[in-house]
Design a protein around this motif. Sequence first.
Motif, PDB file in Angstrom:
ATOM      1  N   GLN A 191      -7.093   5.552   3.775  1.00 39.43           N
ATOM      2  CA  GLN A 191      -6.587   6.538   2.828  1.00 39.43           C
ATOM      3  C   GLN A 191      -7.735   7.361   2.237  1.00 39.43           C
ATOM      4  N   GLN A 192      -8.837   6.710   1.883  1.00 39.88           N
ATOM      5  CA  GLN A 192     -10.002   7.424   1.362  1.00 39.88           C
ATOM      6  C   GLN A 192     -10.543   8.415   2.395  1.00 39.88           C
TER       7      GLN A 192
ATOM      8  N   ILE B  10      -8.467  11.598   2.813  1.00 36.60           N
ATOM      9  CA  ILE B  10      -8.642  12.510   1.676  1.00 36.60           C
ATOM     10  C   ILE B  10     -10.005  13.200   1.748  1.00 36.60           C
TER      11      ILE B  10
ATOM     12  N   LYS C 186      -9.884  15.866   4.192  1.00 37.97           N
ATOM     13  CA  LYS C 186      -9.099  16.972   3.661  1.00 37.97           C
ATOM     14  C   LYS C 186      -9.966  17.891   2.802  1.00 37.97           C
TER      15      LYS C 186
ATOM     16  N   TYR D 284      -8.036   8.409  -5.543  1.00 34.54           N
ATOM     17  CA  TYR D 284      -9.002   8.725  -4.498  1.00 34.54           C
ATOM     18  C   TYR D 284      -9.303  10.223  -4.437  1.00 34.54           C
ATOM     19  N   GLU D 285      -8.317  11.073  -4.743  1.00 33.35           N
ATOM     20  CA  GLU D 285      -8.579  12.510  -4.781  1.00 33.35           C
ATOM     21  C   GLU D 285      -9.575  12.843  -5.879  1.00 33.35           C
TER      22      GLU D 285
ATOM     23  N   ASN E 149      -3.539   7.640  -4.318  1.00 37.92           N
ATOM     24  CA  ASN E 149      -3.936   8.969  -3.844  1.00 37.92           C
ATOM     25  C   ASN E 149      -4.526   9.797  -4.981  1.00 37.92           C
TER      26      ASN E 149
ATOM     27  N   THR F  35     -12.964  11.656  -4.794  1.00 35.84           N
ATOM     28  CA  THR F  35     -13.489  12.509  -3.727  1.00 35.84           C
ATOM     29  C   THR F  35     -14.046  13.813  -4.299  1.00 35.84           C
TER      30      THR F  35
ATOM     31  N   ARG G 262       0.825  -1.203   0.000  1.00 36.05           N
ATOM     32  CA  ARG G 262       0.000   0.000   0.000  1.00 36.05           C
ATOM     33  C   ARG G 262       0.869   1.268   0.000  1.00 36.05           C
TER      34      ARG G 262
ATOM     35  N   THR H 161      -7.105   0.909   2.479  1.00 34.54           N
ATOM     36  CA  THR H 161      -7.732   1.718   1.437  1.00 34.54           C
ATOM     37  C   THR H 161      -8.757   2.679   2.041  1.00 34.54           C
TER      38      THR H 161
ATOM     39  N   PHE I 283       0.949   4.106  -2.871  1.00 33.30           N
ATOM     40  CA  PHE I 283       0.257   5.229  -2.225  1.00 33.30           C
ATOM     41  C   PHE I 283      -0.001   6.372  -3.207  1.00 33.30           C
ATOM     42  N   TYR I 284       1.002   6.745  -3.997  1.00 35.33           N
ATOM     43  CA  TYR I 284       0.841   7.910  -4.873  1.00 35.33           C
ATOM     44  C   TYR I 284      -0.225   7.688  -5.948  1.00 35.33           C
TER      45      TYR I 284
END
Length: 598
Positions: free
Chosen positions: A570-571, A574, A577, A392-393, A389, A396, A381, A567, A385-386
């Motif tokens: 991480q979601q 974000i 954020k 998921y960004e 990310n 989102t 993971r 996962t 990650f990148y």
Amino acid sequence: MPDNTNRNTVIFVVLSMVLLFGYQALVLGPQNRQRDAELKARETPAAAQVSPGTGAGAPALAGPAAPVFVTRQAAIAGTPRIVVDTPALQGSVSLRGGRIDDLFLRNYRVDVDPKSPPVELLRPEGVKDAWFADFGWTGSNLPGLPGASALWTQVQGDRLSPGRPVVLRYDGGQGLVFTRQIEVDDRFMFTVTDTVANSLPGPVTIAPYASVQRRGAPAVPAANAHEGAVGVMDGVLEMLKYKQLKKDGEKVFKATGGWLGVTDKYWLAAVVPEQKEAVNAAYRATSVSGLDIYEANFVANPRVVQPGGTYTHVSRLFAGAKTLPVLRDYETSLGIPRLQDAVDWGRLYFLTKPSFWLLEVFFGFLNNFGLAILALTVVVRLLLFYPANLSYESLTKMKKVQPQVEELRARLKDDPQRQQQELMRLYQSEKINPLMGCLPMLATIPVFLALFKVLSVSIEMRHAPFYGWIHDLSARDPTTIFNLFGLIPWDPATLPYIGGLLNGPLHIGVWPLAYGFTQWLSMKLSPPAPDPMQQRLMELMPVIFTFVMAPFAVGLMIYYTWSNVLTILQQYVIMRKYQVENPIDDFLARIKARKAAG
């Protein structure tokens, strides 16, 4: 136009359940019954199976219509034998034919019960599923060559153990005398040194050979792992499944050194020539009396032995478990090329090999294969990650503008072209690239497929315990919802008529449920599908995948569940954020409100 979403959803669910139950009844059910029958047939007390005996020899296959088999005990007792006794192996060598045909793996058991019989590797000719190794000589019109029925004489050693070789002798009385020395190490390697002495008045041309033969393929093929012929010749890996070898009939080639044999998912029997020796090698599949015979063999180049002269040939046999440290050590110490590739790494070997290396490292530190899986998942993971990310960004941001998207679609439902234009304009203004929600995730697919392969073929996961009720990471979760996960002392499989279903496609344990829940939560954190029908299908996917994944090894379920948890984390970060509404915050808010009201 009428709304058919409800009808289509019902049809989808019904067809899914039909496929699920049909697969259980027509495929999994018969396979499980065959597996149980095979294991029961093999569970014979080890002491009786390895006892040496004397007699007239084991009956061979007979009858033109169907093979006739004898019991293992009868086959062992039917030939004089020398006991094999090592830290890793127990069994015997037959003096009839000088064969290595009776081996058990001391450190591996049939099931997780430490009192269960050891795993059987090789079994004599005449027994169902015979699997053995032959060594010998071939030549044109040579008198007195020892064949499969030749009775060798034991001239040195009463027990084959590390540092204690045995020596056999065969004299056909026609001018050629054969001597065979067999050595074994403390793991899985036999060394066979064959010598022929020529007392004939003229020279003879003779060639040594070595062969591994298996009579009948496994009743239940291994899932996601190669079984059949395997070998490396001139640095090239060859793998032929039983079905393919039976179809082709034969594959022959010339090489220098290498190795070749027959493999199961976890076990291997392979013959190894001297690595500087030119050989003619072959994989063959034939049928005798209705029984399929699979063979891997090599024949060395013929040598001329002058009158009064001798010729000595050395070959080896690997017979044991495909554990990576052992295979690697033989590669280094004996110069056997790519022996570790007897493990089926798959086409993504450039990912599966380093993944397994990491598993080994973590297992060395944590001393628990389940914890090693969790640690490996964290590393994977982090590596992904990148790209994750980015995905998921994007998802989102799409979820954040979802109310605007729905309003736009409702307002322009009669003008699809303008709706699409306005939608793209909205995405541009919010700096959203819809493709970024999918494309970065595509990069993660090969990695997850590679990890699935690693965990499927790793012998280290076989019978490895985790915590609580998990005693074998390579088996499915033993718990089931139908006895409240073991709280009720009742086996649902014993229920008449539907016991097979309850113990089959409906067998859902704790870890499959945890996987299904994390899959559902991860999907809830993503933006909904635009179409109502697609939304309903996506809502059903976690349920369907729970049933699909439940029969898999629980080690895989632990990996996927833990990966889902990471996962979700991480979601969630974000979404916090970007201040997007999410089901986790909604749930925590409801809990907080209830406490305040109470």
